[in-house]
Scaffold this motif. Structure first.
Motif, PDB file in Angstrom:
ATOM      1  N   LEU A  32       0.836  -1.206   0.000  1.00 41.78           N
ATOM      2  CA  LEU A  32       0.000   0.000   0.000  1.00 41.78           C
ATOM      3  C   LEU A  32       0.867   1.251   0.000  1.00 41.78           C
ATOM      4  O   LEU A  32       0.566   2.236  -0.684  1.00 41.78           O
ATOM      5  CB  LEU A  32      -0.918   0.008   1.223  1.00 41.78           C
ATOM      6  N   LEU A  33       1.969   1.214   0.763  1.00 39.90           N
ATOM      7  CA  LEU A  33       2.839   2.382   0.837  1.00 39.90           C
ATOM      8  C   LEU A  33       3.478   2.676  -0.515  1.00 39.90           C
ATOM      9  O   LEU A  33       3.521   3.834  -0.962  1.00 39.90           O
ATOM     10  CB  LEU A  33       3.921   2.160   1.900  1.00 39.90           C
ATOM     11  N   GLU A  34       3.985   1.647  -1.180  1.00 39.82           N
ATOM     12  CA  GLU A  34       4.595   1.860  -2.493  1.00 39.82           C
ATOM     13  C   GLU A  34       3.564   2.396  -3.481  1.00 39.82           C
ATOM     14  O   GLU A  34       3.866   3.269  -4.310  1.00 39.82           O
ATOM     15  CB  GLU A  34       5.198   0.566  -3.024  1.00 39.82           C
ATOM     16  N   ARG A  35       2.344   1.893  -3.392  1.00 40.10           N
ATOM     17  CA  ARG A  35       1.295   2.387  -4.277  1.00 40.10           C
ATOM     18  C   ARG A  35       1.005   3.863  -4.017  1.00 40.10           C
ATOM     19  O   ARG A  35       0.811   4.650  -4.960  1.00 40.10           O
ATOM     20  CB  ARG A  35       0.020   1.550  -4.097  1.00 40.10           C
ATOM     21  N   HIS A  36       0.965   4.261  -2.752  1.00 37.71           N
ATOM     22  CA  HIS A  36       0.805   5.684  -2.416  1.00 37.71           C
ATOM     23  C   HIS A  36       1.896   6.505  -3.100  1.00 37.71           C
ATOM     24  O   HIS A  36       1.621   7.539  -3.727  1.00 37.71           O
ATOM     25  CB  HIS A  36       0.930   5.890  -0.900  1.00 37.71           C
ATOM     26  N   GLN A  61      12.943   0.359   6.222  1.00 41.65           N
ATOM     27  CA  GLN A  61      13.630  -0.515   5.273  1.00 41.65           C
ATOM     28  C   GLN A  61      12.911  -0.534   3.925  1.00 41.65           C
ATOM     29  O   GLN A  61      13.555  -0.546   2.866  1.00 41.65           O
ATOM     30  CB  GLN A  61      13.728  -1.930   5.841  1.00 41.65           C
ATOM     31  N   ALA A  62      11.588  -0.528   3.967  1.00 43.69           N
ATOM     32  CA  ALA A  62      10.839  -0.495   2.716  1.00 43.69           C
ATOM     33  C   ALA A  62      11.098   0.804   1.960  1.00 43.69           C
ATOM     34  O   ALA A  62      11.249   0.808   0.730  1.00 43.69           O
ATOM     35  CB  ALA A  62       9.343  -0.664   2.998  1.00 43.69           C
ATOM     36  N   LEU A  63      11.187   1.904   2.680  1.00 44.18           N
ATOM     37  CA  LEU A  63      11.448   3.188   2.038  1.00 44.18           C
ATOM     38  C   LEU A  63      12.856   3.249   1.461  1.00 44.18           C
ATOM     39  O   LEU A  63      13.100   3.930   0.456  1.00 44.18           O
ATOM     40  CB  LEU A  63      11.234   4.327   3.035  1.00 44.18           C
ATOM     41  N   ASP A  64      13.787   2.528   2.091  1.00 47.14           N
ATOM     42  CA  ASP A  64      15.163   2.505   1.586  1.00 47.14           C
ATOM     43  C   ASP A  64      15.246   1.900   0.184  1.00 47.14           C
ATOM     44  O   ASP A  64      16.203   2.157  -0.547  1.00 47.14           O
ATOM     45  CB  ASP A  64      16.068   1.710   2.527  1.00 47.14           C
ATOM     46  N   THR A  65      14.265   1.091  -0.168  1.00 44.68           N
ATOM     47  CA  THR A  65      14.296   0.419  -1.476  1.00 44.68           C
ATOM     48  C   THR A  65      13.615   1.231  -2.569  1.00 44.68           C
ATOM     49  O   THR A  65      13.670   0.842  -3.743  1.00 44.68           O
ATOM     50  CB  THR A  65      13.620  -0.960  -1.388  1.00 44.68           C
ATOM     51  N   ARG A  71      13.858  10.169  -1.097  1.00 48.69           N
ATOM     52  CA  ARG A  71      13.348   9.404   0.035  1.00 48.69           C
ATOM     53  C   ARG A  71      12.428  10.259   0.897  1.00 48.69           C
ATOM     54  O   ARG A  71      12.811  11.344   1.348  1.00 48.69           O
ATOM     55  CB  ARG A  71      14.502   8.886   0.894  1.00 48.69           C
ATOM     56  N   PRO A  72      11.212   9.790   1.139  1.00 43.98           N
ATOM     57  CA  PRO A  72      10.309  10.559   1.997  1.00 43.98           C
ATOM     58  C   PRO A  72      10.880  10.731   3.408  1.00 43.98           C
ATOM     59  O   PRO A  72      11.599   9.865   3.917  1.00 43.98           O
ATOM     60  CB  PRO A  72       9.037   9.701   2.025  1.00 43.98           C
ATOM     61  N   GLN A  73      10.536  11.835   4.015  1.00 48.75           N
ATOM     62  CA  GLN A  73      10.895  12.076   5.414  1.00 48.75           C
ATOM     63  C   GLN A  73      10.006  11.213   6.308  1.00 48.75           C
ATOM     64  O   GLN A  73       8.820  11.016   6.013  1.00 48.75           O
ATOM     65  CB  GLN A  73      10.682  13.552   5.754  1.00 48.75           C
ATOM     66  N   THR A  74      10.560  10.677   7.371  1.00 49.43           N
ATOM     67  CA  THR A  74       9.763   9.941   8.343  1.00 49.43           C
ATOM     68  C   THR A  74       9.827  10.638   9.693  1.00 49.43           C
ATOM     69  O   THR A  74      10.871  11.182  10.071  1.00 49.43           O
ATOM     70  CB  THR A  74      10.234   8.486   8.497  1.00 49.43           C
ATOM     71  N   VAL A  75       8.708  10.621  10.396  1.00 47.49           N
ATOM     72  CA  VAL A  75       8.612  11.185  11.731  1.00 47.49           C
ATOM     73  C   VAL A  75       8.063  10.090  12.637  1.00 47.49           C
ATOM     74  O   VAL A  75       7.001   9.515  12.351  1.00 47.49           O
ATOM     75  CB  VAL A  75       7.699  12.429  11.767  1.00 47.49           C
ATOM     76  N   LYS A 248       1.722   3.238 -13.367  1.00 46.15           N
ATOM     77  CA  LYS A 248       2.874   3.387 -14.231  1.00 46.15           C
ATOM     78  C   LYS A 248       4.135   3.345 -13.388  1.00 46.15           C
ATOM     79  O   LYS A 248       4.194   3.926 -12.303  1.00 46.15           O
ATOM     80  CB  LYS A 248       2.806   4.718 -14.973  1.00 46.15           C
ATOM     81  N   SER A 249       5.139   2.664 -13.864  1.00 48.75           N
ATOM     82  CA  SER A 249       6.428   2.626 -13.168  1.00 48.75           C
ATOM     83  C   SER A 249       7.270   3.796 -13.639  1.00 48.75           C
ATOM     84  O   SER A 249       7.654   3.854 -14.818  1.00 48.75           O
ATOM     85  CB  SER A 249       7.155   1.298 -13.453  1.00 48.75           C
ATOM     86  N   PRO A 250       7.553   4.751 -12.754  1.00 50.24           N
ATOM     87  CA  PRO A 250       8.319   5.932 -13.171  1.00 50.24           C
ATOM     88  C   PRO A 250       9.784   5.584 -13.352  1.00 50.24           C
ATOM     89  O   PRO A 250      10.266   4.562 -12.853  1.00 50.24           O
ATOM     90  CB  PRO A 250       8.126   6.897 -11.987  1.00 50.24           C
ATOM     91  N   PRO A 251      10.537   6.412 -14.073  1.00 50.34           N
ATOM     92  CA  PRO A 251      11.967   6.164 -14.237  1.00 50.34           C
ATOM     93  C   PRO A 251      12.690   6.274 -12.898  1.00 50.34           C
ATOM     94  O   PRO A 251      12.281   7.035 -12.015  1.00 50.34           O
ATOM     95  CB  PRO A 251      12.421   7.272 -15.202  1.00 50.34           C
ATOM     96  N   LEU A 252      13.743   5.495 -12.723  1.00 49.48           N
ATOM     97  CA  LEU A 252      14.523   5.529 -11.487  1.00 49.48           C
ATOM     98  C   LEU A 252      15.331   6.806 -11.420  1.00 49.48           C
ATOM     99  O   LEU A 252      15.753   7.367 -12.445  1.00 49.48           O
ATOM    100  CB  LEU A 252      15.437   4.309 -11.419  1.00 49.48           C
ATOM    101  N   LEU A 253      15.574   7.269 -10.199  1.00 49.17           N
ATOM    102  CA  LEU A 253      16.413   8.466 -10.013  1.00 49.17           C
ATOM    103  C   LEU A 253      17.849   8.147 -10.369  1.00 49.17           C
ATOM    104  O   LEU A 253      18.336   7.036 -10.135  1.00 49.17           O
ATOM    105  CB  LEU A 253      16.311   8.948  -8.570  1.00 49.17           C
TER     106      LEU A 253
END
Length: 253
Positions: A32-36, A61-65, A71-75, A248-253
């Motif tokens: 769900l997070l990746e889809r967001h 860890q999921a965000l690291d991938t 990378r989104p900020q986490t609080v 859609k899969s966006p291009p990688l950074l």
């Protein structure tokens, strides 16, 4: 535009069958997070902050991938077992940082067009409303009378008059000024020891202060579901997923 995602809760009603945080539940190989994050990227929103708590390390860890956006900020919300208003309060600096805000629950599987509708709305302060309302106390209800929002709550007060009722999706858009006011209301909840409250109560207070500031987008007919119970997962897999527009899969950074 900044997106704030509430993803700190444990999901107690799913705990017996699923140990993962709800935001990491996978559907067709994507959480769900990746889809967001994919949808927000497609909408042009890359300034993202996420309130985390339960099993925060797994979410980190999921965000690291994630390789298709900064990378989104986490609080971190250490009191994630309390009401979700605490998670919203942990994002107070982001609410006060200026600019428009998208506020989103993490536990929703939804179509890209819901986010698109929210961003393209002429209302700078906006709720999403689905008129296909399931009966019972669980849905958070939105009520309008003569085109004005008059209530936002699971349990409606007796005698409330309205001519339109629907379910809130759990996604909101707020102007800079209103986002700052929401941060102040969350602070009030903390100072008054109301940490057990859901974040919807602070949003309700915000709405009822100046209802004329707020509008809705009617997304009835677009597919979405909030994941709270095991049966929601089955419905998501069997009914909602087949209706979603492909991501859609966006291009990688």
């Amino acid at each position: 535009m900044r997106a704030l995602i509430l993803a700190a809760g444990r999901g107690k009603r799913l705990a017996e069958s699923h140990a993962l945080p709800k935001c990491l539940l996978e559907f067709e190989g994507r959480s769900l997070l990746e889809r967001h994050l994919l949808i927000l990227t497609q909408l042009g929103v890359q300034d993202i902050a996420i309130a985390i708590g339960y099993q925060a390390e797994q979410v980190e860890q999921a965000l690291d991938t994630v390789a298709f956006l900064p990378r989104p900020q986490t609080v971190y919300n250490a009191d994630f077992n309390k009401g979700s208003v605490v998670s919203l309060w942990t994002l107070r600096e982001q609410l006060r940082a200026g600019g428009e805000i998208l506020l989103m629950d993490a536990d929703v599987l939804y179509d890209y067009r819901l986010g698109q509708r929210l961003l393209q709305s002429p209302h700078s302060n906006c709720f999403l409303l689905d008129r296909h309302l399931d009966p019972g106390e669980e849905p958070v209800k939105l009520c309008l009378r003569d085109g004005v929002l008059v209530e936002f709550r699971k349990q409606l007060p007796p005698g409330l008059r309205y001519d339109i009722i629907g379910e809130s999706v759990g996604f909101f858009r707020f102007s800079e000024k209103v986002a700052g006011r929401l941060a102040a209301l969350c602070q009030d909840y903390m100072e008054q020891s109301h940490q057990e409250a859901p974040h919807e109560e602070a949003i309700r207070d915000l709405l009822l202060e100046t209802p004329e500031r707020f509008g809705i987008e009617d997304i009835t007919g677009l597919p979405w579901i909030e994941i709270d119970f095991p049966e929601d997962i089955r419905q998501a897999e069997n009914i909602i997923l087949p209706q979603l527009e492909p991501l859609k899969s966006p291009p990688l950074l």
